[in-house]
Structures are given as structure tokens and as C-alpha cells.
Design an enzyme around this catalytic site. Structure first.
Site, mmCIF file in Angstrom:
data_model
loop_
_atom_site.group_PDB
_atom_site.id
_atom_site.type_symbol
_atom_site.label_atom_id
_atom_site.label_comp_id
_atom_site.label_asym_id
_atom_site.label_seq_id
_atom_site.Cartn_x
_atom_site.Cartn_y
_atom_site.Cartn_z
ATOM 1 N N LYS A 76 31.635 39.088 61.139
ATOM 2 C CA LYS A 76 31.764 38.886 59.688
ATOM 3 C C LYS A 76 30.545 38.172 59.099
ATOM 4 O O LYS A 76 30.354 38.181 57.892
ATOM 5 C CB LYS A 76 33.055 38.136 59.346
ATOM 6 C CG LYS A 76 33.116 36.700 59.793
ATOM 7 C CD LYS A 76 34.416 36.038 59.334
ATOM 8 C CE LYS A 76 34.469 34.588 59.755
ATOM 9 N NZ LYS A 76 35.709 33.936 59.291
ATOM 10 N N ASP A 77 29.712 37.530 59.955
ATOM 11 C CA ASP A 77 28.500 36.860 59.468
ATOM 12 C C ASP A 77 27.320 37.811 59.306
ATOM 13 O O ASP A 77 26.301 37.448 58.706
ATOM 14 C CB ASP A 77 28.078 35.739 60.433
ATOM 15 C CG ASP A 77 29.069 34.584 60.464
ATOM 16 O OD1 ASP A 77 29.817 34.412 59.487
ATOM 17 O OD2 ASP A 77 29.100 33.863 61.479
ATOM 18 N N ARG A 124 36.941 34.351 49.103
ATOM 19 C CA ARG A 124 37.935 35.403 49.393
ATOM 20 C C ARG A 124 39.308 34.789 49.637
ATOM 21 O O ARG A 124 40.323 35.253 49.103
ATOM 22 C CB ARG A 124 37.492 36.194 50.638
ATOM 23 C CG ARG A 124 38.561 37.102 51.210
ATOM 24 C CD ARG A 124 38.156 37.645 52.571
ATOM 25 N NE ARG A 124 37.993 36.610 53.579
ATOM 26 C CZ ARG A 124 38.989 36.048 54.254
ATOM 27 N NH1 ARG A 124 40.236 36.404 54.023
ATOM 28 N NH2 ARG A 124 38.747 35.118 55.166
ATOM 29 N N ARG A 125 39.349 33.747 50.458
ATOM 30 C CA ARG A 125 40.637 33.094 50.734
ATOM 31 C C ARG A 125 41.190 32.432 49.469
ATOM 32 O O ARG A 125 42.382 32.511 49.185
ATOM 33 C CB ARG A 125 40.474 32.055 51.851
ATOM 34 C CG ARG A 125 40.267 32.674 53.226
ATOM 35 C CD ARG A 125 40.020 31.622 54.291
ATOM 36 N NE ARG A 125 39.848 32.224 55.606
ATOM 37 C CZ ARG A 125 38.980 31.812 56.527
ATOM 38 N NH1 ARG A 125 38.175 30.781 56.259
ATOM 39 N NH2 ARG A 125 38.900 32.412 57.696
ATOM 40 N N ARG A 146 33.293 22.570 54.029
ATOM 41 C CA ARG A 146 32.377 23.108 55.026
ATOM 42 C C ARG A 146 32.654 22.410 56.338
ATOM 43 O O ARG A 146 33.412 21.466 56.405
ATOM 44 C CB ARG A 146 30.918 22.835 54.629
ATOM 45 C CG ARG A 146 30.426 23.685 53.499
ATOM 46 C CD ARG A 146 29.380 24.731 53.824
ATOM 47 N NE ARG A 146 29.078 25.029 55.195
ATOM 48 C CZ ARG A 146 27.862 25.203 55.664
ATOM 49 N NH1 ARG A 146 26.833 25.046 54.884
ATOM 50 N NH2 ARG A 146 27.657 25.545 56.908
ATOM 51 N N ARG A 152 37.176 20.485 59.865
ATOM 52 C CA ARG A 152 38.137 21.025 58.898
ATOM 53 C C ARG A 152 39.566 20.569 59.198
ATOM 54 O O ARG A 152 40.288 20.146 58.306
ATOM 55 C CB ARG A 152 38.035 22.554 58.871
ATOM 56 C CG ARG A 152 36.694 23.020 58.331
ATOM 57 C CD ARG A 152 36.586 24.530 58.274
ATOM 58 N NE ARG A 152 35.224 24.927 57.923
ATOM 59 C CZ ARG A 152 34.914 25.968 57.159
ATOM 60 N NH1 ARG A 152 35.881 26.722 56.677
ATOM 61 N NH2 ARG A 152 33.671 26.257 56.885
ATOM 62 N N CYS A 239 28.643 38.427 52.458
ATOM 63 C CA CYS A 239 29.811 37.932 53.198
ATOM 64 C C CYS A 239 30.388 36.656 52.594
ATOM 65 O O CYS A 239 31.383 36.138 53.086
ATOM 66 C CB CYS A 239 29.488 37.740 54.680
ATOM 67 S SG CYS A 239 28.178 36.571 55.013
#
Length: 314
Positions: A76-77, A124-125, A146, A152, A239
Site C-alpha cells: 500500500k506504500d 481514508r479511515r 503518526r 499508536r 496513497c
């Protein structure tokens, strides 16, 4: 052989798994070479620094300079344009593509308290979580964050946030799936294009290495992520854009014969979403998979998707 990897715990775990597979496949020793990328050192939010390529460029530079022989990325990166000098030699079988909630007190999304603070670094989330909250009478505040997985989840443990959303595959690869309080259904939160999949890249000029690494390729995973990334590319989004996509493969018994591609674009406040899907035969070529992604993207653009992605902050 020298395998280039980012230094994070997750990247090292992913690369370690691939290194072991390559050792077993070739009988050759594989050494991990740690490389720091711009995305690892910058403290800005991904949406601000653009997201696209920030975790990839330094690894690709190391490949092109001969510092490493091959590299492992989270798919995805990867930017959607593949450089001619580098081959995407293998896309191994995909792990769970879903997003996962890690919340305090074992809570699920529907049971979070009113005004709960939910951390994520992904527009997106944010778009999909806020849309879900709106439609289910929940009141949450999405907070941009981040940092690595420890950082996190630490926000939840310290009480600074009520929950964070992370990729299920990443948590699985570092052995922390037991901390997930809910795996979020793809019916209301579509993952990032390529989420849960890895990409193994090497110089295109090294035909022997390309052929050896190709043994690790899973054609179904490659077809799915190719369609998802073609959708992202046709929307001309990077992305870090609020775009979700997932290609599901289905069939009768052991025969896989159909692919359903779903896509979503939304404003980060969740007020507006464009969500569509298309179904067709399983692509038998790269071109077929790309065509499926482009077809859905054009339908989404016709429904107003372009106006929802906003201008990227430079």
C-alpha cells in the site's frame, strides 16, 4: 543476498519472513540491510508530506545503486507507477486486508462513549469511520496521529485516546492481534488499495533474481492488488488520499472464477461518500486487472469522486 528494509519493528518482521522464504527457496544466505526513509524521519502527517513514496524512495535508491539486491515494501506504500528499472518480482499471498480497532476496556466501535477520540493517520479511515458514525447515530472525533504500532497503541493505554485504527495484517505480523478489540468489516471500512499485501522488488536487469523471487508470487493476490491500484491510479490519487478499495475473489468449490472490486472515496468528515462496485471474471492478465480498476474509477468519477479528494497539501 542483501535485502533492503525499513527499520521499524513491523518492516523488520515482514522482511524477516520474506528473507526466510528466500533462504528456503534458493539455499542462499540473506542479510537484512536497514535503510531509513523520509517517511520514518519526518514528523509531519502523511497527508501533508504527500504519502506517496515517502517510505519507498530510499529503498529504491539503494536498489538502483547496488547497495541491496532486493527490497520488501508494504504494497500500500508503493506509488502506482512502476519504474522501468525495477521489477515487482513477487506479491506473496495476502494477509487479512481489514482495518482493526484497538480500544480501551475491550470496546467495539458501536460501544465507544459519546465523543470518543479515535486516532488514525489515514484520511481514508477518517472518511469511512465518520460516515459510519453519522449513519449509526454515534458521535466520535477522529484525531490525526503518526508513529509506529507501539506509539499508536500507547495513546490508548495512556488514556489520551479512546481507540486507534491500524491494519490487521501489521498487528498479525508482529504478534499483536490479541490486542484487537474489533476487526472492522470491509462492508463499512474498505482498506487501502493493496493493504495486507507485500511487494518484493529488485532490479529488472537481474533476470535470474527476478525469476527466483517470482516463485513467491501469488497470482490471485497480484490480480486483486493490481485492480485496486489501477483504481487508485485512475483516480489520480496517492496513497494518502481518502480512497479505499478491495478486490474479492470468489467461485464454486475450488474454482475461483469471479472478482468483485469495491471502491470508495469520501470527504474526511464522512458527510459525502462515493461507493461503487463492479464484478467480472478473474483477470487472466495484468491488462485485464488494470481495465477492471479503471472501469470502476471512471464510474466513481462520473458520480463526483474527483471533487471529494481535495487538494493535497504540499
Amino acid at each position: 543476498m542483501r535485502l533492503g528494509t525499513r527499520r521499524s519493528k513491523l518492516a523488520m518482521a515482514q522482511s524477516g519472513q520474506i528473507a526466510q522464504a528466500v533462504r528456503e527457496l534458493t539455499g542462499r544466505a540473506v542479510e537484512l540491510v536497514e535503510i531509513t526513509t523520509y517517511g520514518d524521519t519526518s514528523r509531519e502527517h502523511l497527508a501533508q508530506i504527500g504519502g506517496t513514496g515517502v517510505f519507498v524512495t530510499a529503498l529504491r535508491d539503494a536498489l538502483l545503486s547496488g547497495e541491496v539486491d532486493f527490497a520488501v515494501h508494504s504494497l500500500k506504500d508503493l506509488p502506482t507507477t512502476q519504474p522501468e528499472e525495477l521489477a515487482l518480482a513477487a506479491v506473496p499471498p495476502r494477509e487479512d486486508p481489514r482495518d482493526a480497532l484497538v480500544a480501551r476496556d475491550g470496546l467495539t466501535l458501536d460501544r465507544l462513549p459519546r465523543g470518543a477520540r479515535v486516532g488514525t493517520g489515514s484520511p481514508r479511515r477518517m472518511a469511512q469511520l465518520n460516515a459510519y458514525a453519522r449513519s449509526h447515530g454515534l458521535q466520535i472525533e477522529t484525531v490525526p496521529i503518526r508513529g509506529n504500532v507501539d506509539t499508536r497503541i500507547g495513546y490508548v493505554r495512556s488514556g489520551e485516546l479512546d481507540a486507534v485504527v491500524l491494519a490487521a495484517a501489521g498487528l498479525s505480523r508482529i504478534g499483536r492481534s490479541d490486542e484487537v478489540t474489533e476487526f472492522l468489516s470491509v462492508d463499512f471500512v474498505l482498506p487501502a488499495p493493496g493493504q495486507g499485501a507485500l511487494a518484493i522488488e529488485c532490479p529488472a536487469s537481474n533476470a535470474d533474481l527476478v525469476a527466483a523471487l517470482a516463485e513467491l508470487d501469488d497470482p490471485y493476490t497480484r490480480a486483486a492488488v493490481t485492480a485496486e491500484r489501477a483504481l487508485l491510479a485512475a483516480l489520480e490519487a496517492g496513497c494518502s488520499a481518502p480512497v479505499g478499495a478491495l478486490a474479492d475473489l470468489s467461485g464454486e468449490g475450488q474454482v475461483v472464477n469471479e472478482m468483485r472490486l469495491r471502491g470508495v472515496v469520501g470527504t474526511t468528515d464522512g458527510a459525502t461518500l462515493v461507493q461503487l462496485s463492479t464484478t467480472g471474471p478473474v483477470p487472466t492478465s495484468h491488462g485485464d486487472a488494470v481495465a477492471l480498476g479503471r472501469e470502476l474509477a471512471s464510474e466513481m468519477l462520473a458520480k463526483g469522486a474527483a471533487g471529494l479528494m481535495g487538494e493535497r497539501v504540499l
